[in-house]
Design an enzyme around this catalytic site. Structure first.
Site, mmCIF file in Angstrom:
data_model
loop_
_atom_site.group_PDB
_atom_site.id
_atom_site.type_symbol
_atom_site.label_atom_id
_atom_site.label_comp_id
_atom_site.label_asym_id
_atom_site.label_seq_id
_atom_site.Cartn_x
_atom_site.Cartn_y
_atom_site.Cartn_z
ATOM 1 N N ARG A 266 163.173 76.774 123.888
ATOM 2 C CA ARG A 266 163.864 78.014 123.995
ATOM 3 C C ARG A 266 162.797 78.105 125.503
ATOM 4 O O ARG A 266 161.768 78.182 125.875
ATOM 5 C CB ARG A 266 162.366 78.981 122.804
ATOM 6 C CG ARG A 266 162.696 79.977 122.422
ATOM 7 C CD ARG A 266 164.644 80.863 122.789
ATOM 8 N NE ARG A 266 164.232 82.279 123.209
ATOM 9 C CZ ARG A 266 164.494 83.542 123.436
ATOM 10 N NH1 ARG A 266 166.423 83.031 123.512
ATOM 11 N NH2 ARG A 266 164.608 84.375 123.509
ATOM 12 N N GLN A 277 149.814 78.990 125.755
ATOM 13 C CA GLN A 277 148.632 78.741 124.754
ATOM 14 C C GLN A 277 148.097 79.290 123.582
ATOM 15 O O GLN A 277 148.706 78.853 122.654
ATOM 16 C CB GLN A 277 148.000 78.682 125.318
ATOM 17 C CG GLN A 277 146.234 78.249 124.975
ATOM 18 C CD GLN A 277 144.886 78.448 125.925
ATOM 19 O OE1 GLN A 277 144.517 79.921 125.663
ATOM 20 N NE2 GLN A 277 144.118 77.492 126.580
ATOM 21 N N GLY A 339 160.787 84.453 116.748
ATOM 22 C CA GLY A 339 161.535 85.642 116.800
ATOM 23 C C GLY A 339 162.674 85.799 116.635
ATOM 24 O O GLY A 339 162.333 85.879 115.042
ATOM 25 N N GLU A 363 155.084 77.723 87.735
ATOM 26 C CA GLU A 363 153.775 76.943 87.837
ATOM 27 C C GLU A 363 152.087 77.568 87.709
ATOM 28 O O GLU A 363 151.289 76.641 87.295
ATOM 29 C CB GLU A 363 153.760 76.028 88.344
ATOM 30 C CG GLU A 363 155.262 74.986 88.208
ATOM 31 C CD GLU A 363 155.751 74.777 87.377
ATOM 32 O OE1 GLU A 363 154.960 74.240 86.527
ATOM 33 O OE2 GLU A 363 156.954 73.545 87.010
ATOM 34 N N GLN A 367 146.773 82.912 91.601
ATOM 35 C CA GLN A 367 145.481 83.795 90.622
ATOM 36 C C GLN A 367 144.436 83.115 89.829
ATOM 37 O O GLN A 367 143.158 83.050 89.639
ATOM 38 C CB GLN A 367 145.930 84.890 90.222
ATOM 39 C CG GLN A 367 145.821 86.225 91.814
ATOM 40 C CD GLN A 367 147.185 86.348 92.430
ATOM 41 O OE1 GLN A 367 148.379 85.484 91.687
ATOM 42 N NE2 GLN A 367 146.952 86.212 94.202
#
Length: 379
Positions: A266, A277, A339, A363, A367
């Site tokens: 891209r 960066q 994007g 499974e 929490q």
């Protein structure tokens, strides 16, 4: 991670199979929500469906590390297909650890041949994380039990040959009244199924409610003792949760691989986005998170293979929790790197993000995993 030569050869064989047979149909399975029955035969021929069956019953005598390797490799392109390779775990484990020798002799050689689909039915509409709240009943009547009730979120139950069903056999408080039974839906009358759930992700892995209306189950199909079913299901979950962590790692790795390839191709502002960066830092963070989760998953697998049940219990929750949270973060960032294209179905990362969400839920929700971990810390 340090793997044996046998494990490396096994991983590479699964990787080649995935590239040839799973990758070409992954998008189609998601789009049509079709159960890929052809993979049951293929995975059975490779020993993936029956991986946990011991050699003395005709199986490949696999272990938790191999189960995690298989699930990670397949999940790089399709977690839904990966779940087929590991779906018999939840049926085999209660038999191995709590069932009678007669039950093992009857069912395990059949599963060892491959091509058999099994399931476990625990959750109910009002009993998800709180397993002790189940209302499905099994009443003793002569030399059999009569089963009545409803189960929810039973993965593959509608296509299963055998199902381990958790039902209440007494009014004892909490888990003490829960027992486990082997049910054969294709041979027993009184079993019906509801509509297929229309899921956001993991499409192709069928989930339907199951209804039990005076289903007569032979007494010899009771797994272990009355009132010990909860313990059997928890042992099975402890052994299956690390494979969810591995599934999450594989899913995230697939997303990262797609991002690296896309970032090189891209171009924006007359150069590839891999030179920016901001994108490089996102890729670096993704790689670090994946490697950290992978290390924990296989440390957990080693504990399971060594029979260290106490350590496995908390490591299984950690591996499942951190792996699935990581997969959700990585796949969300993957969509961002792609994007606008990442938000379309023309690229795999939007499917990966949808699939990642379920790994935080099934499974045992994340929490609940944190509750398990904290309880162990504070014990």
């Amino acid at each position: 991670m340090s793997f044996t030569e046998e494990q490396i050869a096994f991983r590479d064989t699964v990787r080649k199979m995935v590239a040839r047979h799973v990758a070409p149909i992954a998008a189609e399975i998601d789009e049509t929500d079709r159960f890929p029955i052809e993979l049951v035969k293929l995975f059975g021929e490779m020993g993936l469906m029956q991986l946990w069956v011991p050699e003395r019953y005709g199986g490949p005598n696999g272990n938790l590390t191999m189960a995690c390797l298989a699930r990670e490799e397949i999940s790089r392109v399709s977690p839904a297909c990966a779940s087929i390779a590991a779906l018999n775990t939840m049926f085999i484990m209660p038999l191995l650890h709590f069932g009678s020798e007669e039950q093992r002799t009857k069912y395990l050689p059949i599963i060892a041949k491959g091509g058999v689909v099994t399931a476990i039915a625990i959750s109910e509409p009002q009993a998800g994380s709180d397993v002790t709240a189940i209302n499905t009943r099994a009443r003793k009547d002569g030399d059999s039990y009569v089963l009545n009730g409803r189960k929810q979120w039973c993965s593959y139950g509608v296509v299963a040959d055998y199902i381990v069903v958790m039902a209440r056999t007494s009014d004892a408080p909490g888990a003490d009244g829960i027992s486990a039974f082997i049910v054969e839906p294709k041979a027993m009358s009184g079993i019906s199924f509801g509509r297929h759930e229309r899921k956001m992700g993991f499409r192709g892995a069928p989930n339907t409610p199951i209804f039990f209306d005076n289903v007569r189950v032979p007494a010899e199909n009771l797994v272990g003792e009355e009132g010990k079913g909860f313990r059997a299901s928890m042992r099975a979950l402890d052994l299956n949760r690390p494979t969810i962590g591995a599934q999450s790692v594989g899913l995230a790795q697939g997303a990262l691989d797609a991002c690296v390839a896309y970032a090189k191709e891209r171009k924006q502002f007359k150069k590839s986005i891999s030179e920016f960066q901001g994108v490089q830092f996102m890729l670096a963070d993704m790689a670090m998170q994946i490697e950290a989760a992978r290390a924990l998953v296989y440390e957990c697998a080693r504990a399971g293979d060594a029979g260290d049940w106490k350590r496995l219990n908390v490591l299984a929750s950690m591996a499942k929790c951190i792996g699935s949270d990581m997969a959700m973060k990585v796949t969300t960032d993957a969509v961002q790197i792609f994007g606008g294209y990442g938000y379309t179905m023309d690229y795999p990362v939007e499917r990966m993000m949808r699939d990642a969400k379920l790994t935080q839920i099934f499974e045992g929700t994340n929490q609940i995993q944190r509750v398990v971990i904290a309880r162990e810390l504070l014990r």
